[in-house]
Design a protein around this motif. Structure first.
Motif, PDB file in Angstrom:
ATOM      1  N   LEU A   1       0.872  -1.164   0.000  1.00 23.72           N
ATOM      2  CA  LEU A   1       0.000   0.000   0.000  1.00 23.72           C
ATOM      3  C   LEU A   1       0.917   1.223   0.000  1.00 23.72           C
ATOM      4  N   VAL A   2       0.806   2.055  -1.022  1.00 22.62           N
ATOM      5  CA  VAL A   2       1.706   3.197  -1.176  1.00 22.62           C
ATOM      6  C   VAL A   2       0.902   4.483  -1.227  1.00 22.62           C
ATOM      7  N   CYS A   3       1.298   5.442  -0.394  1.00 17.81           N
ATOM      8  CA  CYS A   3       0.661   6.761  -0.364  1.00 17.81           C
ATOM      9  C   CYS A   3       1.339   7.624  -1.428  1.00 17.81           C
ATOM     10  N   THR A   4       0.537   8.165  -2.372  1.00 15.43           N
ATOM     11  CA  THR A   4       1.115   8.928  -3.475  1.00 15.43           C
ATOM     12  C   THR A   4       1.252  10.414  -3.178  1.00 15.43           C
ATOM     13  N   SER A   5       0.461  10.937  -2.216  1.00 18.82           N
ATOM     14  CA  SER A   5       0.554  12.358  -1.886  1.00 18.82           C
ATOM     15  C   SER A   5      -0.016  12.598  -0.497  1.00 18.82           C
ATOM     16  N   LEU A   6       0.634  13.483   0.244  1.00 12.43           N
ATOM     17  CA  LEU A   6       0.137  13.823   1.583  1.00 12.43           C
ATOM     18  C   LEU A   6      -0.583  15.165   1.581  1.00 12.43           C
ATOM     19  N   MET A   7      -0.717  15.771   0.402  1.00  9.29           N
ATOM     20  CA  MET A   7      -1.256  17.123   0.313  1.00  9.29           C
ATOM     21  C   MET A   7      -2.774  17.180   0.357  1.00  9.29           C
ATOM     22  N   SER A   8      -3.472  16.043   0.225  1.00  4.45           N
ATOM     23  CA  SER A   8      -4.926  16.083   0.246  1.00  4.45           C
ATOM     24  C   SER A   8      -5.456  15.251   1.404  1.00  4.45           C
ATOM     25  N   SER A   9      -6.730  15.443   1.702  1.00  9.45           N
ATOM     26  CA  SER A   9      -7.336  14.707   2.804  1.00  9.45           C
ATOM     27  C   SER A   9      -8.633  14.098   2.295  1.00  9.45           C
ATOM     28  N   PRO A  10      -8.823  12.821   2.300  1.00  9.52           N
ATOM     29  CA  PRO A  10      -7.883  11.767   2.703  1.00  9.52           C
ATOM     30  C   PRO A  10      -6.792  11.585   1.647  1.00  9.52           C
ATOM     31  N   PRO A  11      -5.616  11.131   2.078  1.00  6.82           N
ATOM     32  CA  PRO A  11      -4.514  10.976   1.119  1.00  6.82           C
ATOM     33  C   PRO A  11      -4.789   9.854   0.117  1.00  6.82           C
ATOM     34  N   PRO A  12      -4.455  10.085  -1.169  1.00  8.11           N
ATOM     35  CA  PRO A  12      -4.639   9.029  -2.167  1.00  8.11           C
ATOM     36  C   PRO A  12      -3.556   7.957  -2.024  1.00  8.11           C
ATOM     37  N   CYS A  13      -3.967   6.701  -2.036  1.00 12.48           N
ATOM     38  CA  CYS A  13      -3.030   5.576  -1.928  1.00 12.48           C
ATOM     39  C   CYS A  13      -3.360   4.565  -2.999  1.00 12.48           C
ATOM     40  N   ARG A  14      -2.377   3.714  -3.340  1.00 13.29           N
ATOM     41  CA  ARG A  14      -2.637   2.667  -4.316  1.00 13.29           C
ATOM     42  C   ARG A  14      -2.000   1.362  -3.884  1.00 13.29           C
ATOM     43  N   LEU A  15      -2.553   0.315  -4.433  1.00  9.11           N
ATOM     44  CA  LEU A  15      -2.007  -1.024  -4.216  1.00  9.11           C
ATOM     45  C   LEU A  15      -1.076  -1.315  -5.382  1.00  9.11           C
TER      46      LEU A  15
END
Length: 158
Positions: A41-55
């Motif tokens: 599980l990888v978080c692509t950006s911390l700038m938004s809420s909720p942060p977008p993540c991908r498998l």
């Protein structure tokens, strides 16, 4: 790049292995899904809420991490100084040095110091170096003769 248990958000926006949108879900549920599928599980950006993540698969995650590190490092311009009456051995040493710098991603500024009427010799030397380094770098500017030096900048081939 933040992966797996290092993601501290309570909820994340999840994207699946094939790019499909899986919606917003609790991080613990997304981690359980990643473990079940044996992926990261990888978080692509911390700038938004909720942060977008991908498998993504473990191999893909490592490759992306290496690419991110490679693009983080800014390109530097390294100067290599020469004289018009350079010996063959010294020429080869400077050529190899420039080649290593170009391969590592840095730009190289080749500078030939000129005394008197050595301008033509300096230009020939730089043209020879440009030709010898054409497999790793290309010139960004033409050969610039000015006062006491001749210079040309080479950047890494993309």
């Amino acid at each position: 790049m933040i992966m797996n248990e290092k993601i501290k958000a309570k909820e994340i926006e999840l994207t699946g292995l094939n790019g499909e949108d899986l919606g917003i879900m609790p991080t613990s549920e997304a981690l359980a899904m990643a473990k079940k599928l044996k992926v990261d599980l990888v978080c692509t950006s911390l700038m938004s809420s909720p942060p977008p993540c991908r498998l993504i698969g473990a191999a893909d995650a490592k490759r992306e991490q290496q690419q991110a590190k490679a693009t983080e490092r800014p390109m530097k311009v390294k100067e290599i100084r020469l004289t018009p009456h350079i010996e063959d051995h010294d020429y080869e040493t400077k050529r190899r040095q420039a080649e290593k710098l170009l391969e590592s991603g840095d730009a190289v500024l080749l500078v030939v110091r000129i005394k008197g009427k050595e301008g033509a010799l300096a230009k020939e030397l730089l043209e020879r170096l440009i030709k010898d380094l054409s497999h790793v770098g290309s010139k960004t500017t033409g050969i610039q003769l000015s006062g006491k030096q001749a210079a040309v900048q080479l950047n890494k081939l993309n």
